[in-house]
Motif scaffolding. Structure first.
Motif, PDB file in Angstrom:
ATOM      1  N   PHE A  60       1.144  -1.147   0.648  1.00 51.07           N
ATOM      2  CA  PHE A  60       0.118   0.305   0.273  1.00 51.07           C
ATOM      3  C   PHE A  60       0.788   1.240   0.001  1.00 51.07           C
ATOM      4  O   PHE A  60       1.593   1.355   0.825  1.00 51.07           O
ATOM      5  CB  PHE A  60      -1.003   0.207   0.888  1.00 51.07           C
ATOM      6  CG  PHE A  60      -1.950  -0.979   1.160  1.00 51.07           C
ATOM      7  CD1 PHE A  60      -2.925  -0.927   0.756  1.00 51.07           C
ATOM      8  CD2 PHE A  60      -2.049  -2.392   2.019  1.00 51.07           C
ATOM      9  CE1 PHE A  60      -3.826  -1.961   0.290  1.00 51.07           C
ATOM     10  CE2 PHE A  60      -2.697  -3.224   1.889  1.00 51.07           C
ATOM     11  CZ  PHE A  60      -4.234  -3.030   1.192  1.00 51.07           C
ATOM     12  N   TYR A  65      -4.068   4.928   3.175  1.00 58.08           N
ATOM     13  CA  TYR A  65      -3.939   4.203   4.177  1.00 58.08           C
ATOM     14  C   TYR A  65      -2.794   3.429   5.113  1.00 58.08           C
ATOM     15  O   TYR A  65      -1.631   4.187   5.006  1.00 58.08           O
ATOM     16  CB  TYR A  65      -3.698   2.506   2.592  1.00 58.08           C
ATOM     17  CG  TYR A  65      -5.113   2.350   2.177  1.00 58.08           C
ATOM     18  CD1 TYR A  65      -6.445   1.780   2.689  1.00 58.08           C
ATOM     19  CD2 TYR A  65      -5.092   3.504   0.685  1.00 58.08           C
ATOM     20  CE1 TYR A  65      -6.911   1.870   2.313  1.00 58.08           C
ATOM     21  CE2 TYR A  65      -6.121   3.026   0.312  1.00 58.08           C
ATOM     22  CZ  TYR A  65      -7.613   1.895   0.462  1.00 58.08           C
ATOM     23  OH  TYR A  65      -8.078   2.331  -0.098  1.00 58.08           O
ATOM     24  N   ASN A 183      -7.365  -1.739   6.414  1.00 58.45           N
ATOM     25  CA  ASN A 183      -7.260  -0.885   4.921  1.00 58.45           C
ATOM     26  C   ASN A 183      -8.571  -1.449   4.982  1.00 58.45           C
ATOM     27  O   ASN A 183     -10.034   0.077   4.571  1.00 58.45           O
ATOM     28  CB  ASN A 183      -6.488  -1.100   4.575  1.00 58.45           C
ATOM     29  CG  ASN A 183      -4.532  -0.164   4.630  1.00 58.45           C
ATOM     30  OD1 ASN A 183      -5.261   0.556   5.737  1.00 58.45           O
ATOM     31  ND2 ASN A 183      -4.022  -1.210   4.120  1.00 58.45           N
ATOM     32  N   ASP A 187     -11.314   1.432   4.617  1.00 50.02           N
ATOM     33  CA  ASP A 187     -12.761   1.769   3.820  1.00 50.02           C
ATOM     34  C   ASP A 187     -14.135   1.960   4.396  1.00 50.02           C
ATOM     35  O   ASP A 187     -15.127   2.538   3.142  1.00 50.02           O
ATOM     36  CB  ASP A 187     -11.981   0.604   2.244  1.00 50.02           C
ATOM     37  CG  ASP A 187     -10.985   1.421   2.127  1.00 50.02           C
ATOM     38  OD1 ASP A 187     -10.541   2.660   1.816  1.00 50.02           O
ATOM     39  OD2 ASP A 187     -10.765   0.338   1.088  1.00 50.02           O
TER      40      ASP A 187
END
Length: 192
Positions: A60, A65, A183, A187
């Protein structure tokens, strides 16, 4: 000659069926029953699409993130086909340069962070595929993630706590958190 050849051929065929058919089928069946998720690759789905595996790290790079541990696999990071570390010693100038560049990148992404950079954010593991980071590495990044996502740092820290995994049997390993799971939770808005 017939007396030797026939038993040898029968034994060969019997062992071939046993070792090449029966044993692999039995092991696969037991694996599917006892460890179905792991035997299937621990695939993580999002909106009906595979987005990764909970057992293999992912790179990432977006500042919104949490970043994974660096990977020394080639030709790309987290390449499961070429699992392995860099094998560079701590005294190797190339290792020192790589660590310095990683520290500089972390500092540039979050210049107000005064915490010490956790070692697992700047050194690759032996496999190069670690899906998890230490809690220290996650907490180090919490401020940057919170600021960019415009959510409270306490909410992000709480999310890290909810997704943290404790050592196996209470003492094997270190407390850690799966970066992909963390992560994906961000989201979904789980930190709000």
């Amino acid at each position: 000659m017939k007396t030797i050849l026939r038993p040898a051929l029968v034994l060969f065929l019997l062992l071939t069926v046993l070792c090449c058919v029966a044993y692999p089928l039995a092991v696969t069946g037991i694996g599917q029953l006892a460890f179905g998720d792991q035997a299937g690759g621990s695939i993580v789905m999002k909106d009906g699409k595979a987005v990764g595996s909970s057992l293999i790290g992912q790179a990432f790079s977006s500042p919104q993130y949490f970043w994974s541990r660096p990977s020394a696999t080639s030709p790309m990071p987290n390449n499961a086909e070429s699992s392995g570390g860099s094998n560079l010693s701590p005294a190797n100038p190339a290792q020192n340069d790589a660590v310095k560049q990683r520290v500089d990148a972390l500092k540039a992404a979050d210049p107000d962070n005064t915490m010490l950079v956790p070692v697992d954010l700047v050194t690759a593991s032996a496999s190069g595929l670690d899906p998890e980071i230490s809690l220290a590495a996650a907490y180090y990044q919490a401020g940057r993630v919170a600021r960019i996502r415009k959510i409270g740092v306490d909410a992000v820290r709480g999310l890290i706590g909810r997704y943290s995994q404790q050592p196996w049997l209470g003492f094997f390993g270190e407390p850690r958190v799966n970066v992909l799971a963390l992560n994906l939770a961000l989201d979904r808005g789980d930190a709000r």
